[in-house]
Design a protein around this motif. Sequence first.
Motif, PDB file in Angstrom:
ATOM      1  N   ALA A 190      19.536   6.179 -14.704  1.00  0.00           N
ATOM      2  CA  ALA A 190      18.842   5.403 -13.662  1.00  0.00           C
ATOM      3  C   ALA A 190      18.771   3.925 -14.054  1.00  0.00           C
ATOM      4  O   ALA A 190      18.966   3.043 -13.216  1.00  0.00           O
ATOM      5  N   ARG A 191      18.515   3.638 -15.326  1.00  0.00           N
ATOM      6  CA  ARG A 191      18.456   2.258 -15.806  1.00  0.00           C
ATOM      7  C   ARG A 191      19.798   1.554 -15.548  1.00  0.00           C
ATOM      8  O   ARG A 191      19.844   0.443 -15.027  1.00  0.00           O
ATOM      9  N   ALA A 192      20.896   2.217 -15.916  1.00  0.00           N
ATOM     10  CA  ALA A 192      22.226   1.631 -15.721  1.00  0.00           C
ATOM     11  C   ALA A 192      22.541   1.462 -14.235  1.00  0.00           C
ATOM     12  O   ALA A 192      23.127   0.449 -13.827  1.00  0.00           O
ATOM     13  N   LEU A 193      22.137   2.424 -13.418  1.00  0.00           N
ATOM     14  CA  LEU A 193      22.383   2.344 -11.978  1.00  0.00           C
ATOM     15  C   LEU A 193      21.659   1.140 -11.377  1.00  0.00           C
ATOM     16  O   LEU A 193      22.239   0.382 -10.591  1.00  0.00           O
ATOM     17  N   ALA A 194      20.399   0.951 -11.756  1.00  0.00           N
ATOM     18  CA  ALA A 194      19.625  -0.198 -11.259  1.00  0.00           C
ATOM     19  C   ALA A 194      20.285  -1.505 -11.689  1.00  0.00           C
ATOM     20  O   ALA A 194      20.420  -2.434 -10.890  1.00  0.00           O
ATOM     21  N   ARG A 195      20.694  -1.574 -12.934  1.00  0.00           N
ATOM     22  CA  ARG A 195      21.339  -2.789 -13.447  1.00  0.00           C
ATOM     23  C   ARG A 195      22.646  -3.061 -12.698  1.00  0.00           C
ATOM     24  O   ARG A 195      22.885  -4.173 -12.226  1.00  0.00           O
ATOM     25  N   ASP A 196      23.477  -2.035 -12.556  1.00  0.00           N
ATOM     26  CA  ASP A 196      24.794  -2.218 -11.941  1.00  0.00           C
ATOM     27  C   ASP A 196      24.720  -2.572 -10.465  1.00  0.00           C
ATOM     28  O   ASP A 196      25.604  -3.257  -9.939  1.00  0.00           O
ATOM     29  N   LEU A 197      23.669  -2.105  -9.779  1.00  0.00           N
ATOM     30  CA  LEU A 197      23.527  -2.385  -8.352  1.00  0.00           C
ATOM     31  C   LEU A 197      22.475  -3.456  -8.071  1.00  0.00           C
ATOM     32  O   LEU A 197      22.130  -3.696  -6.920  1.00  0.00           O
ATOM     33  N   ASP A 198      21.991  -4.097  -9.127  1.00  0.00           N
ATOM     34  CA  ASP A 198      21.026  -5.190  -9.003  1.00  0.00           C
ATOM     35  C   ASP A 198      19.821  -4.782  -8.145  1.00  0.00           C
ATOM     36  O   ASP A 198      19.480  -5.431  -7.158  1.00  0.00           O
ATOM     37  N   ALA A 199      19.209  -3.670  -8.550  1.00  0.00           N
ATOM     38  CA  ALA A 199      18.047  -3.147  -7.824  1.00  0.00           C
ATOM     39  C   ALA A 199      16.880  -2.988  -8.799  1.00  0.00           C
ATOM     40  O   ALA A 199      17.093  -2.673  -9.976  1.00  0.00           O
ATOM     41  N   PRO A 200      15.656  -3.175  -8.333  1.00  0.00           N
ATOM     42  CA  PRO A 200      14.514  -3.056  -9.240  1.00  0.00           C
ATOM     43  C   PRO A 200      14.114  -1.619  -9.577  1.00  0.00           C
ATOM     44  O   PRO A 200      13.410  -1.393 -10.554  1.00  0.00           O
ATOM     45  N   PHE A 201      14.575  -0.641  -8.780  1.00  0.00           N
ATOM     46  CA  PHE A 201      14.189   0.757  -8.988  1.00  0.00           C
ATOM     47  C   PHE A 201      15.406   1.657  -8.784  1.00  0.00           C
ATOM     48  O   PHE A 201      16.228   1.399  -7.909  1.00  0.00           O
ATOM     49  N   ALA A 202      15.467   2.730  -9.582  1.00  0.00           N
ATOM     50  CA  ALA A 202      16.529   3.726  -9.422  1.00  0.00           C
ATOM     51  C   ALA A 202      15.987   5.093  -9.841  1.00  0.00           C
ATOM     52  O   ALA A 202      15.102   5.182 -10.697  1.00  0.00           O
ATOM     53  N   MET A 203      16.552   6.139  -9.238  1.00  0.00           N
ATOM     54  CA  MET A 203      16.090   7.486  -9.519  1.00  0.00           C
ATOM     55  C   MET A 203      17.246   8.478  -9.561  1.00  0.00           C
ATOM     56  O   MET A 203      18.240   8.314  -8.861  1.00  0.00           O
ATOM     57  N   VAL A 204      17.065   9.510 -10.387  1.00  0.00           N
ATOM     58  CA  VAL A 204      17.851  10.738 -10.318  1.00  0.00           C
ATOM     59  C   VAL A 204      16.852  11.744  -9.769  1.00  0.00           C
ATOM     60  O   VAL A 204      15.889  12.111 -10.435  1.00  0.00           O
ATOM     61  N   ASN A 205      17.077  12.146  -8.536  1.00  0.00           N
ATOM     62  CA  ASN A 205      16.091  12.900  -7.784  1.00  0.00           C
ATOM     63  C   ASN A 205      16.521  14.354  -7.643  1.00  0.00           C
ATOM     64  O   ASN A 205      17.555  14.641  -7.057  1.00  0.00           O
ATOM     65  N   ILE A 206      15.712  15.250  -8.165  1.00  0.00           N
ATOM     66  CA  ILE A 206      15.946  16.687  -8.041  1.00  0.00           C
ATOM     67  C   ILE A 206      15.064  17.180  -6.902  1.00  0.00           C
ATOM     68  O   ILE A 206      13.842  16.995  -6.925  1.00  0.00           O
ATOM     69  N   ILE A 207      15.691  17.782  -5.914  1.00  0.00           N
ATOM     70  CA  ILE A 207      14.957  18.213  -4.724  1.00  0.00           C
ATOM     71  C   ILE A 207      14.605  19.690  -4.850  1.00  0.00           C
ATOM     72  O   ILE A 207      15.481  20.552  -4.891  1.00  0.00           O
ATOM     73  N   GLY A 208      13.313  19.966  -4.929  1.00  0.00           N
ATOM     74  CA  GLY A 208      12.842  21.346  -4.995  1.00  0.00           C
ATOM     75  C   GLY A 208      12.353  21.810  -3.637  1.00  0.00           C
ATOM     76  O   GLY A 208      12.338  21.046  -2.669  1.00  0.00           O
ATOM     77  N   PRO A 209      11.947  23.062  -3.554  1.00  0.00           N
ATOM     78  CA  PRO A 209      11.467  23.590  -2.273  1.00  0.00           C
ATOM     79  C   PRO A 209      10.168  22.929  -1.805  1.00  0.00           C
ATOM     80  O   PRO A 209       9.903  22.843  -0.617  1.00  0.00           O
ATOM     81  N   GLU A 210       9.359  22.456  -2.745  1.00  0.00           N
ATOM     82  CA  GLU A 210       8.041  21.923  -2.414  1.00  0.00           C
ATOM     83  C   GLU A 210       7.936  20.405  -2.506  1.00  0.00           C
ATOM     84  O   GLU A 210       7.076  19.805  -1.880  1.00  0.00           O
TER      85      GLU A 210
END
Length: 179
Positions: free
Chosen positions: A29-49
């Motif tokens: 997520a840190r590298a993704l934010a840096r590479d896309l010049d964004a202040p926030f990034a996430m690896v989001n796991i979607i559960g049932p709830e």
Amino acid sequence: MDTDAHRRAARLQELGIREEPDPEFDEFARALARDLDAPFAMVNIIGPERQYFAGLYPSSLDRGVDPRTDPFRTMACDAGYCMYVVTRKHAMALNEVMDYHLFAGNPVVDQIGVRAYLGAPLMDQDETLGTICVVDTKPHDWGSQGVAFIKARAAALVKRIEQRAGLWNGPGTPGGERR
């Protein structure tokens, strides 16, 4: 409506992905934010709830918070934009969320100040495991290069998840195919 939640949960379990902070995903997520010049990034796991950010930038440790109890690691399924990516199984770029009536009223606009979103699904075979995404608090023109980049990074992360689970033969094997 998310009709794949239970299948997705079973596949996540097979892959060893749980609703817990993952330092490798935080670094991703840190590298993704840096590479896309964004202040926030996430690896989001979607559960049932709920949605669980197994990877988060800034990470819990960056913010001086215990990763196991960090309230910013979870979000309701109806908040944010990742559920749209999961159910559509396609990347989505919102350069200015206020330009879209459907997205302008999302709780993250007022609660977090989100104004721009770029996300791509984590596709494992035909199953969407979750998403990777970046968000900005100001309008952000992601462009076609940004969309292509985040799709490529999503594919690379799925490959890494499969490697960790022992399901990928790796670059030195004939064909480098899934087992």
